[in-house]
Write a protein that holds these residues in place. Structure first.
Motif, PDB file in Angstrom:
ATOM      1  N   LEU A 113       0.859  -1.178   0.000  1.00 20.01           N
ATOM      2  CA  LEU A 113       0.000   0.000   0.000  1.00 20.01           C
ATOM      3  C   LEU A 113       0.897   1.230   0.000  1.00 20.01           C
ATOM      4  N   GLU A 114       0.546   2.223  -0.801  1.00 21.90           N
ATOM      5  CA  GLU A 114       1.453   3.366  -0.958  1.00 21.90           C
ATOM      6  C   GLU A 114       1.626   4.182   0.310  1.00 21.90           C
ATOM      7  N   ASP A 115       0.674   4.113   1.236  1.00 23.23           N
ATOM      8  CA  ASP A 115       0.789   4.934   2.435  1.00 23.23           C
ATOM      9  C   ASP A 115       1.322   4.165   3.648  1.00 23.23           C
ATOM     10  N   GLN A 116       1.870   2.981   3.406  1.00 29.13           N
ATOM     11  CA  GLN A 116       2.412   2.177   4.499  1.00 29.13           C
ATOM     12  C   GLN A 116       3.934   2.247   4.506  1.00 29.13           C
ATOM     13  N   ASP A 117       4.494   2.050   5.680  1.00 28.48           N
ATOM     14  CA  ASP A 117       5.945   2.000   5.847  1.00 28.48           C
ATOM     15  C   ASP A 117       6.358   0.529   5.858  1.00 28.48           C
ATOM     16  N   TYR A 118       7.377   0.185   5.079  1.00 29.69           N
ATOM     17  CA  TYR A 118       7.863  -1.187   5.000  1.00 29.69           C
ATOM     18  C   TYR A 118       9.348  -1.221   5.330  1.00 29.69           C
ATOM     19  N   ASP A 119       9.783  -2.354   5.807  1.00 26.60           N
ATOM     20  CA  ASP A 119      11.200  -2.564   6.085  1.00 26.60           C
ATOM     21  C   ASP A 119      11.985  -2.390   4.780  1.00 26.60           C
ATOM     22  N   PHE A 161       2.538  10.959   5.289  1.00 26.90           N
ATOM     23  CA  PHE A 161       3.397   9.864   5.732  1.00 26.90           C
ATOM     24  C   PHE A 161       4.199  10.252   6.972  1.00 26.90           C
ATOM     25  N   ASN A 162       3.596  10.178   8.135  1.00 28.57           N
ATOM     26  CA  ASN A 162       4.255  10.686   9.338  1.00 28.57           C
ATOM     27  C   ASN A 162       5.507   9.912   9.736  1.00 28.57           C
ATOM     28  N   LYS A 163       5.705   8.717   9.220  1.00 28.47           N
ATOM     29  CA  LYS A 163       6.914   7.946   9.540  1.00 28.47           C
ATOM     30  C   LYS A 163       7.988   8.065   8.455  1.00 28.47           C
ATOM     31  N   LEU A 164       7.753   8.909   7.490  1.00 27.41           N
ATOM     32  CA  LEU A 164       8.672   9.076   6.365  1.00 27.41           C
ATOM     33  C   LEU A 164      10.068   9.462   6.855  1.00 27.41           C
ATOM     34  N   ARG A 165      11.081   8.767   6.340  1.00 23.80           N
ATOM     35  CA  ARG A 165      12.485   9.086   6.610  1.00 23.80           C
ATOM     36  C   ARG A 165      13.154   9.408   5.275  1.00 23.80           C
ATOM     37  N   PRO A 166      12.866  10.594   4.758  1.00 20.16           N
ATOM     38  CA  PRO A 166      13.333  10.916   3.406  1.00 20.16           C
ATOM     39  C   PRO A 166      14.830  11.233   3.376  1.00 20.16           C
ATOM     40  N   PRO A 167      15.394  11.155   2.186  1.00 19.29           N
ATOM     41  CA  PRO A 167      16.790  11.579   2.040  1.00 19.29           C
ATOM     42  C   PRO A 167      16.873  13.098   2.129  1.00 19.29           C
TER      43      PRO A 167
END
Length: 173
Positions: free
Chosen positions: A38-44, A113-119
């Motif tokens: 799902l596009e709005d989920q965070d995955y390993d 995406f509150n858990k986003l860890r962007p570059p």
């Protein structure tokens, strides 16, 4: 890694190969059985690496080449989503768009995406025909791996989004 990259890979594989090949890749990559990304989920992050490795084996192409293709397709895919408007407002030149990437990621983190860890992307030494793009990953597990993805994104931004005739990208680790 946010699901938006996974849904990009899904769209690319289905568009260029088939839905059966997509399901095969999901299985080979160890994605949870019966689930779709799902596009709005965070995955390993490891799930994306596994997916790229499986695609690399399926296509008989180096993982770096697969990552660059995924990066290129990412912009094409984004243009079919509600995020296209944000991309359209990012700027009128490649340096301008790249300089606005951090702001776009910040907006996406707050809004979606509150858990986003962007570059973190920084552009220096901008000249008429060149610039230097500094890329720092948003996670230690991405260090040194995602350069080809960024190259694909930069090429696609130039060619697809900004309609530039040609672009040459050099990658230094």
């Amino acid at each position: 890694m946010y699901g938006l990259l996974f849904t990009t890979v899904k769209a690319l594989i289905i568009n260029k190969l088939s839905e059966d090949k997509w399901r095969e890749l999901l299985k080979q990559s160890g994605f949870p059985k019966g689930e779709e990304p799902l596009e709005d989920q965070d995955y390993d992050d490891q799930l994306l690496y596994n997916l790229v490795k499986a695609a690399s084996e399926m296509l008989k192409a180096p993982a770096e080449e697969v990552l660059e293709i995924v990066g290129y397709y990412f912009i094409i895919y984004l243009k079919t989503t509600p995020y296209a408007a944000m991309l359209d407002m990012a700027g009128n030149s490649l340096p301008e768009v790249l300089q606005n990437v951090n702001s776009m990621h910040g907006h996406m983190k707050v809004a979606y995406f509150n858990k986003l860890r962007p570059p973190n992307i920084r552009v220096t030494q901008v000249k008429e025909d060149s610039m230097i793009v500094h890329y720092v990953t948003g996670s230690p597990t991405r260090s040194g791996i995602l350069g080809p993805l960024l190259i694909g994104i930069i090429k696609s931004l130039a060619e697809v989004q900004l309609k530039m005739d040609s672009i040459h990208v050099k990658h230094k680790k």
